[in-house]
Write an enzyme that holds these catalytic residues in place. Structure first.
Site, mmCIF file in Angstrom:
data_model
loop_
_atom_site.group_PDB
_atom_site.id
_atom_site.type_symbol
_atom_site.label_atom_id
_atom_site.label_comp_id
_atom_site.label_asym_id
_atom_site.label_seq_id
_atom_site.Cartn_x
_atom_site.Cartn_y
_atom_site.Cartn_z
ATOM 1 N N ARG A 128 15.066 93.864 46.820
ATOM 2 C CA ARG A 128 15.503 93.902 48.215
ATOM 3 C C ARG A 128 16.661 94.853 48.400
ATOM 4 O O ARG A 128 17.519 94.980 47.542
ATOM 5 C CB ARG A 128 15.932 92.504 48.666
ATOM 6 C CG ARG A 128 16.320 92.433 50.135
ATOM 7 C CD ARG A 128 16.765 91.068 50.529
ATOM 8 N NE ARG A 128 18.194 90.925 50.288
ATOM 9 C CZ ARG A 128 18.874 89.828 50.568
ATOM 10 N NH1 ARG A 128 18.276 88.770 51.073
ATOM 11 N NH2 ARG A 128 20.160 89.770 50.333
ATOM 12 N N CYS A 172 19.591 95.626 51.528
ATOM 13 C CA CYS A 172 20.141 95.073 52.760
ATOM 14 C C CYS A 172 21.124 96.092 53.319
ATOM 15 O O CYS A 172 22.033 96.530 52.614
ATOM 16 C CB CYS A 172 20.829 93.737 52.493
ATOM 17 S SG CYS A 172 21.378 92.923 53.996
#
Length: 128
Positions: free
Chosen positions: A105, A107
């Protein structure tokens, strides 16, 4: 060559793009903002916005015959990085409830998102 993914269970695109593309072994979703596909509503709470964005991704993947467990990468766009703990809690629970491993991920804090939502999430999933 790719095919477009379209489902009534996720919000219709608000611009000239599709909900996702199926490349055969890889499915890529467009960024999903937290619009409820049935009501058209957007909740104000970051936890509910996170959940809805993830549910929209799940609906797109299901239309392509995949599951949350097929997700290998997500990108999260937030307008307030100080809300990351709330986002992380909701995000973690979503993957646990869907019996999926956590994907890679990124962000990123951004200045503004479409419809002035607090979060947008995109995903890449693979067929194994």
């Amino acid at each position: 060559m790719f095919s477009s993914i379209n489902t009534k269970n996720a919000p219709i695109p608000i611009g000239p793009y599709v909900q996702g593309v199926d490349l055969g072994n890889i499915v890529i979703t467009s960024g999903q903002i937290p619009i409820n596909a049935i009501t058209g509503m957007i909740d104000d709470q970051i936890s509910k916005q996170t959940q809805q964005s993830l549910e929209n991704i799940k609906s797109i993947l299901e239309e392509a015959g995949l599951k949350v467990s097929n997700i290998v990468k997500t990108t999260v766009f937030l307008i307030n990085i100080n809300e990351i703990d709330i986002v992380n809690s909701t995000y973690e629970l979503f993957f646990i409830e869907n019996k999926a491993k956590f994907p890679a991920r990124s962000c990123i804090e951004v200045n503004r998102l479409p419809k002035d939502v607090k979060i947008e999430i995109e995903a890449i999933a693979i067929r194994c």
